[in-house]
Structures are given as C-alpha cells and as structure tokens.
Design a protein around this motif. Structure first.
Motif, PDB file in Angstrom:
ATOM      1  N   SER A  13       0.809  -1.219   0.000  1.00  0.00           N
ATOM      2  CA  SER A  13       0.000   0.000   0.000  1.00  0.00           C
ATOM      3  C   SER A  13       0.840   1.267   0.000  1.00  0.00           C
ATOM      4  N   ALA A  14       2.164   1.126   0.001  1.00  0.00           N
ATOM      5  CA  ALA A  14       3.050   2.293   0.119  1.00  0.00           C
ATOM      6  C   ALA A  14       2.861   3.297  -1.005  1.00  0.00           C
ATOM      7  N   ASN A  15       2.495   2.814  -2.192  1.00  0.00           N
ATOM      8  CA  ASN A  15       2.349   3.707  -3.339  1.00  0.00           C
ATOM      9  C   ASN A  15       0.910   4.118  -3.611  1.00  0.00           C
ATOM     10  N   ALA A  16       0.034   3.856  -2.654  1.00  0.00           N
ATOM     11  CA  ALA A  16      -1.377   4.196  -2.842  1.00  0.00           C
ATOM     12  C   ALA A  16      -1.568   5.702  -2.987  1.00  0.00           C
ATOM     13  N   GLU A  17      -2.447   6.084  -3.887  1.00  0.00           N
ATOM     14  CA  GLU A  17      -2.825   7.487  -4.019  1.00  0.00           C
ATOM     15  C   GLU A  17      -3.732   7.841  -2.850  1.00  0.00           C
ATOM     16  N   ILE A  18      -3.370   8.870  -2.111  1.00  0.00           N
ATOM     17  CA  ILE A  18      -4.179   9.312  -0.977  1.00  0.00           C
ATOM     18  C   ILE A  18      -4.963  10.543  -1.413  1.00  0.00           C
ATOM     19  N   VAL A  19      -6.276  10.415  -1.458  1.00  0.00           N
ATOM     20  CA  VAL A  19      -7.134  11.520  -1.871  1.00  0.00           C
ATOM     21  C   VAL A  19      -7.699  12.171  -0.618  1.00  0.00           C
ATOM     22  N   GLN A  20      -7.189  13.353  -0.312  1.00  0.00           N
ATOM     23  CA  GLN A  20      -7.626  14.026   0.901  1.00  0.00           C
ATOM     24  C   GLN A  20      -9.043  14.561   0.731  1.00  0.00           C
ATOM     25  N   PRO A  21      -9.899  14.379   1.735  1.00  0.00           N
ATOM     26  CA  PRO A  21     -11.269  14.912   1.643  1.00  0.00           C
ATOM     27  C   PRO A  21     -11.263  16.428   1.705  1.00  0.00           C
ATOM     28  N   SER A  22     -12.310  17.050   1.226  1.00  0.00           N
ATOM     29  CA  SER A  22     -12.408  18.496   1.218  1.00  0.00           C
ATOM     30  C   SER A  22     -12.503  19.040   2.635  1.00  0.00           C
ATOM     31  N   SER A  23     -11.857  20.141   2.861  1.00  0.00           N
ATOM     32  CA  SER A  23     -11.950  20.815   4.148  1.00  0.00           C
ATOM     33  C   SER A  23     -13.230  21.634   4.192  1.00  0.00           C
TER      34      SER A  23
END
Length: 219
Positions: free
Chosen positions: A68-78
């Motif tokens: 999972s090290a290369n997983a794209e992390i999609v941050q939720p909207s603030s």
C-alpha cells in the motif's frame, strides 16, 4: 463487440467463477497486459484474463504481503477555505496494520473456500495485492477538532481501490488482473493520530478476500 468462441467463453466462466451476471471473455485484448483479454460481468470493477486459464485447478495459493506504500491518498475536502496541514497520511504503521488485516482476511477466506495457503506444491497460484487508492471521508484537521473520538463517523463514507494480480507460481505467467473500487462504510480509517484499522475497513478487506477466493475455488 463480439464475444470469443464457445470454448473460450467457457474458459471465462471457469476463470472467474460464479459472478453477478455471466462473465464473458471478450475479443478485446488488454492495452496494458499482453496476452490478457477483457472480462465483462466479472463482479469486479475491471478484470482481464488469459484465455484457457482454469483457476479452479489451483488448490494452493501463495498470498503475498499486501502492498500500500504507493497508494494514491485523496484528501477529503476541508469545511473551510484553507486546507488543514494535518492531512491523513499512510504511515509505515498503517501500512503494516493494513497488511496484517489483509493476511487474516485471506486466511479466513481460504479456510472457508477450501484452499491451502501454504504456498507449497506442484500447482500454486501466487496472489499479489496492492491498495492503489485510499480516500478517507473526513479531513484530518476536522478529526482533530473532535477530541476523544477514536473513529470518525460521517454520512459520506470514503472509498478504496485495489488491484489483484494472479500468477502461475511455477512459470511466472500472469493469468488474471482484477481492479476494484468499493465504498467503505461510515466507520472510517481512524484519526490522524492513530494507526487503528476500523471495523468497516476490515470488513472491506474480508469482502475482497472472499470474493476473490470464491472465484479461485469456484464456490
């Protein structure tokens, strides 16, 4: 688009087992994976298979450690106009927690479907799994504003994506590639300050393991 001949159609059924709808090995070759064709109605978001592959002939699996090290992390909207600097991160500890949870999910699913997980034998199916995308449902900064809560509950749940690659262990030949995206329940990935894996994430991993190994075992 025309489907392949009856013999290859039957191979496609054997390839992915009982699915929602009838799995069909299409004439369309994969643009990414040499020798693999598109499989429609596989029960996953996308699937490709090598014509003639019979997964049910494999009674032994060698499930590699989940990556999972290369997983794209999609941050939720603030909720504010400025993004928090305390975004959700996939730390080494979280990677290990995900890998441990996946290992247990595979062991449990293999026992349910009558598969040997020793990785030893003349005909072994190697399974490589990678989490490619994680989208937590709540901004980490907002989590920090809720002290005492070890888990975040939201109306809008997050999602995650996975890729499975199945190989013949002896020859190293790539047999199947599967990609899937699933929504995760409202109990999400945990606060930014923890490394816990929520019950819904464990349930997601268990669902993936069961669905995948049911295709291998044919039941």
């Amino acid at each position: 688009m025309k489907a392949l001949s009856t013999s290859l159609f039957i191979a496609a059924i054997t390839l992915l087992g009982a699915c929602t709808g009838t799995p069909t090995l299409e004439e369309t070759p994969s643009s990414e994976f040499a020798g693999l064709n598109v499989v429609s109605s596989s029960g996953f978001s996308k699937a490709w298979g090598r014509p003639g592959t019979k997964l049910t002939e494999y009674k032994v699996i060698d499930a590699q450690t989940l990556q999972s090290a290369n997983a794209e992390i999609v941050q939720p909207s603030s909720s504010g106009s400025v993004w928090s600097r305390k975004d959700w991160e996939l730390t080494a500890e979280r990677e290990q927690a995900l890998a441990s949870a996946w290992n247990k999910a595979v062991e449990d699913a293999a026992a349910k479907h009558g598969l040997d997980t020793s990785g030893s034998g003349d005909k072994v199916l190697r399974i490589e799994t990678e989490i490619t995308r994680i989208a937590p449902s709540v901004n980490a900064g907002e989590m920090q504003n809720s002290p005492g809560r070890s888990t975040v509950y939201t109306e809008d749940s997050g999602d995650a994506s996975v890729e499975f690659r199945l190989y013949d262990q002896a020859s190293g030949e790539l047999l199947v590639v599967i990609r899937d995206n699933r929504r995760v329940g409202s109990q999400m990935w945990g606060r930014a300050s923890t490394v816990s894996i929520s019950a819904d994430v464990r349930n997601l991993l268990s669902s993936w393991a069961n669905r995948l190994l049911s295709r291998v075992s044919g039941n």
